[in-house]
Design an enzyme around this catalytic site. Structure first.
Site, mmCIF file in Angstrom:
data_model
loop_
_atom_site.group_PDB
_atom_site.id
_atom_site.type_symbol
_atom_site.label_atom_id
_atom_site.label_comp_id
_atom_site.label_asym_id
_atom_site.label_seq_id
_atom_site.Cartn_x
_atom_site.Cartn_y
_atom_site.Cartn_z
ATOM 1 N N ASP A 1 0.825 -1.215 0.000
ATOM 2 C CA ASP A 1 0.000 0.000 0.000
ATOM 3 C C ASP A 1 0.853 1.257 0.000
ATOM 4 O OD1 ASP A 1 0.963 0.148 2.619
ATOM 5 O OD2 ASP A 1 -1.014 -0.101 3.538
ATOM 6 N N GLU B 1 7.120 -6.788 -2.800
ATOM 7 C CA GLU B 1 5.685 -7.054 -2.681
ATOM 8 C C GLU B 1 5.376 -8.220 -3.601
ATOM 9 O OE1 GLU B 1 2.103 -7.663 -2.022
ATOM 10 O OE2 GLU B 1 2.877 -5.973 -0.855
ATOM 11 N N ASP C 1 9.086 -12.591 -4.184
ATOM 12 C CA ASP C 1 9.097 -13.203 -2.862
ATOM 13 C C ASP C 1 10.227 -12.607 -2.018
ATOM 14 O OD1 ASP C 1 9.260 -14.844 -0.629
ATOM 15 O OD2 ASP C 1 9.012 -16.696 -1.770
ATOM 16 N N GLY C 2 9.868 -11.787 -1.061
ATOM 17 C CA GLY C 2 10.848 -11.141 -0.193
ATOM 18 C C GLY C 2 11.602 -12.109 0.678
ATOM 19 N N ASP D 1 5.824 -5.859 6.619
ATOM 20 C CA ASP D 1 4.472 -5.306 6.598
ATOM 21 C C ASP D 1 3.634 -6.246 5.742
ATOM 22 O OD1 ASP D 1 2.209 -3.747 6.708
ATOM 23 O OD2 ASP D 1 2.970 -2.189 5.392
ATOM 24 N N SER D 2 3.308 -7.381 6.333
ATOM 25 C CA SER D 2 2.639 -8.424 5.563
ATOM 26 C C SER D 2 1.325 -8.825 6.221
ATOM 27 C CB SER D 2 3.552 -9.644 5.440
ATOM 28 O OG SER D 2 3.650 -10.293 6.686
ATOM 29 N N SER D 3 0.756 -9.840 5.653
ATOM 30 C CA SER D 3 -0.484 -10.375 6.187
ATOM 31 C C SER D 3 -0.218 -11.188 7.449
ATOM 32 C CB SER D 3 -1.163 -11.240 5.120
ATOM 33 O OG SER D 3 -0.277 -12.254 4.704
ATOM 34 N N ASP D 4 -1.253 -11.782 7.978
ATOM 35 C CA ASP D 4 -1.132 -12.593 9.184
ATOM 36 C C ASP D 4 -0.176 -13.756 8.980
ATOM 37 O OD1 ASP D 4 -2.941 -11.006 10.564
ATOM 38 O OD2 ASP D 4 -4.662 -12.154 9.848
#
Length: 97
Positions: A12, A32, A63-64, A82-85
């Site tokens: 974002d 991202e 893929d970080g 800063d990723s998802s769950d």
């Protein structure tokens, strides 16, 4: 030499916007995994997604976690996730390596 920051996730652009405010930051790399997150954020959240326009930012869609496994230790002064769950694909980001 300025500070080098790696952001994993953060499509974002909000984290980029905040990190770029610091004059000591020389380089910000962001990984991202989903290009559409970046595109949608730029379209619908332009006040947040301004970080992508910063000249210190390099966006890579990929893929970080895989990238980080191959980066020499000490390359980055800070790594921000800063990723998802922590389930599914993102689970590896929350494990000790």
């Amino acid at each position: 030499m300025g500070t080098w920051v790696l952001v994993i996730g953060g499509g974002d652009g909000g984290v980029l916007r905040e990190v770029a405010r610091h004059s000591s930051v020389e380089k910000i790399d962001i990984f991202e995994i989903d290009k559409m997150v970046v595109e949608v954020s730029k379209q619908f959240f332009p006040d947040i997604a301004v970080g992508f326009e910063d000249p210190h930012v390099t966006l890579t869609v990929g893929d970080g976690v895989a990238f980080l496994k191959n980066v020499p230790k000490g390359t980055y002064d800070a790594v921000i996730v800063d990723s998802s769950d922590p389930i599914g694909l993102a689970q590896e980001l929350f494990e000790k390596h």
